[in-house]
Design a protein around this motif. Structure first.
Motif, short mmCIF file in Angstrom:
data_model
loop_
_atom_site.label_atom_id
_atom_site.label_comp_id
_atom_site.label_asym_id
_atom_site.label_seq_id
_atom_site.Cartn_x
_atom_site.Cartn_y
_atom_site.Cartn_z
N ARG A 177 0.84 -1.20 0.00
CA ARG A 177 0.00 0.00 0.00
C ARG A 177 0.88 1.25 0.00
NH1 ARG A 177 -4.46 -0.58 4.65
NH2 ARG A 177 -4.76 1.61 4.07
N HIS A 178 1.98 1.22 0.75
CA HIS A 178 2.92 2.34 0.76
C HIS A 178 3.48 2.55 -0.64
CE1 HIS A 178 3.99 1.82 5.34
NE2 HIS A 178 2.69 2.01 5.14
N GLN A 179 3.88 1.44 -1.27
CA GLN A 179 4.46 1.52 -2.61
C GLN A 179 3.44 2.06 -3.62
OE1 GLN A 179 5.82 -2.22 -4.22
NE2 GLN A 179 7.48 -1.19 -5.32
N ARG A 180 2.21 1.56 -3.56
CA ARG A 180 1.16 2.04 -4.47
C ARG A 180 0.85 3.52 -4.25
NH1 ARG A 180 -1.24 -2.96 -3.30
NH2 ARG A 180 -2.75 -1.93 -1.93
N ALA A 181 1.05 4.00 -3.02
CA ALA A 181 0.82 5.41 -2.72
C ALA A 181 1.91 6.30 -3.32
CB ALA A 181 0.74 5.63 -1.21
N GLY A 182 3.04 5.68 -3.72
CA GLY A 182 4.10 6.43 -4.38
C GLY A 182 5.46 6.37 -3.73
N ALA A 183 5.61 5.58 -2.66
CA ALA A 183 6.92 5.48 -2.01
C ALA A 183 7.96 4.98 -3.02
CB ALA A 183 6.87 4.55 -0.81
N ASP A 184 9.11 5.62 -3.02
CA ASP A 184 10.18 5.20 -3.92
C ASP A 184 10.83 3.91 -3.44
OD1 ASP A 184 10.42 7.56 -5.90
OD2 ASP A 184 10.30 8.50 -3.92
N VAL A 185 10.83 3.69 -2.14
CA VAL A 185 11.29 2.44 -1.56
C VAL A 185 10.39 2.16 -0.35
CG1 VAL A 185 13.10 3.59 -0.19
CG2 VAL A 185 13.26 1.14 -0.63
N ALA A 186 9.88 0.92 -0.28
CA ALA A 186 8.98 0.54 0.80
C ALA A 186 9.37 -0.84 1.29
CB ALA A 186 7.52 0.53 0.32
N GLY A 187 9.34 -1.02 2.59
CA GLY A 187 9.68 -2.32 3.14
C GLY A 187 8.96 -2.57 4.44
N VAL A 188 8.97 -3.83 4.83
CA VAL A 188 8.39 -4.24 6.10
C VAL A 188 9.41 -5.12 6.80
CG1 VAL A 188 7.18 -6.21 5.05
CG2 VAL A 188 6.41 -5.34 7.23
N GLU A 189 9.55 -4.92 8.13
CA GLU A 189 10.49 -5.70 8.92
C GLU A 189 9.74 -6.36 10.06
OE1 GLU A 189 12.79 -6.94 12.16
OE2 GLU A 189 11.52 -5.17 12.34
N GLY A 190 10.08 -7.61 10.32
CA GLY A 190 9.53 -8.34 11.45
C GLY A 190 10.31 -9.62 11.67
N GLY A 191 10.54 -9.97 12.92
CA GLY A 191 11.25 -11.20 13.24
C GLY A 191 12.63 -11.30 12.62
N GLY A 192 13.28 -10.15 12.41
CA GLY A 192 14.61 -10.15 11.81
C GLY A 192 14.61 -10.24 10.29
N ILE A 193 13.44 -10.30 9.67
CA ILE A 193 13.35 -10.38 8.21
C ILE A 193 12.90 -9.04 7.66
CG2 ILE A 193 12.19 -11.49 6.24
CD1 ILE A 193 14.05 -13.38 7.75
N LEU A 194 13.67 -8.50 6.73
CA LEU A 194 13.30 -7.28 6.01
C LEU A 194 12.84 -7.70 4.63
CD1 LEU A 194 13.22 -4.21 5.53
CD2 LEU A 194 15.62 -4.39 4.80
N GLN A 195 11.60 -7.38 4.30
CA GLN A 195 11.14 -7.73 2.96
C GLN A 195 11.36 -6.55 2.05
OE1 GLN A 195 7.28 -9.60 3.14
NE2 GLN A 195 8.25 -11.55 3.51
#
Length: 175
Positions: free
Chosen positions: A61-79
């Motif tokens: 959703r962040h990326q579709r809103a226009g973010a040039d780079v978007a990621g999610v982090e949890g449990g030591g994993i960065l997607q």
């Protein structure tokens, strides 16, 4: 907003289902109107690594809103996908510098010390205000009593233009 390298950081925090992702989307869209290079980081706060049915959906959703780079982090994993035992918010922000963002919107990470907008769903959520640092404004789903108001601006959730303009002005003044 904290200045990191050439980049301003703004956190959006609140309890689950308070509207954090929606607010970050609005902020990204507004920042893109000013041709800013925008990054977003979502904290998957539900334990374990993110999967396509939870945090990843929000970073998309962040990326579709226009973010040039978007990621999610949890449990030591960065997607974006990278693996590390310690994805601290500082390390993520340092990593994002590669993409040269002018602003990074951070969703979550309540205990970090970057400037933050706090979302309040009900008066019960006001406990957040006594446990968080560096609050620059509060955005509430419900009207708040005058005596609840603090030393920072408070907006009602429906006052989109007011709080978006306020936050983007704050970003601009700190760049």
């Amino acid at each position: 907003m904290a200045l990191v390298a050439r980049c301003t950081v703004l956190q959006v925090v609140g309890f689950q289902n308070s509207g954090k992702t929606t607010l970050v989307e609005k902020l990204i869209k507004k920042a893109k109107q000013f041709n800013l290079c925008v990054g977003s980081i979502k904290h998957h706060g539900h334990g374990g690594p993110p999967d396509s049915s939870s945090g990843l959906k929000d970073s998309h959703r962040h990326q579709r809103a226009g973010a040039d780079v978007a990621g999610v982090e949890g449990g030591g994993i960065l997607q974006l996908t990278a693996d590390s035992k310690d994805w601290s918010l500082k390390k993520l922000i340092d990593f994002y510098q590669f993409f040269s963002p002018e602003i990074i919107f951070v969703e979550g990470y309540k205990k970090e010390s970057y400037p933050k907008a706090v979302l309040i769903r009900s008066e019960e959520d006001l406990v957040l205000l006594s446990s968080l640092t560096n609050i620059i404004c509060v955005i509430s789903h419900v009207p708040l009593k005058k005596e609840m108001q603090r030393a920072y601006p408070m907006f009602h959730l429906q006052e989109d233009e007011l709080y978006l303009n306020f936050l983007l002005k704050e970003v601009g003044e700190r760049r």
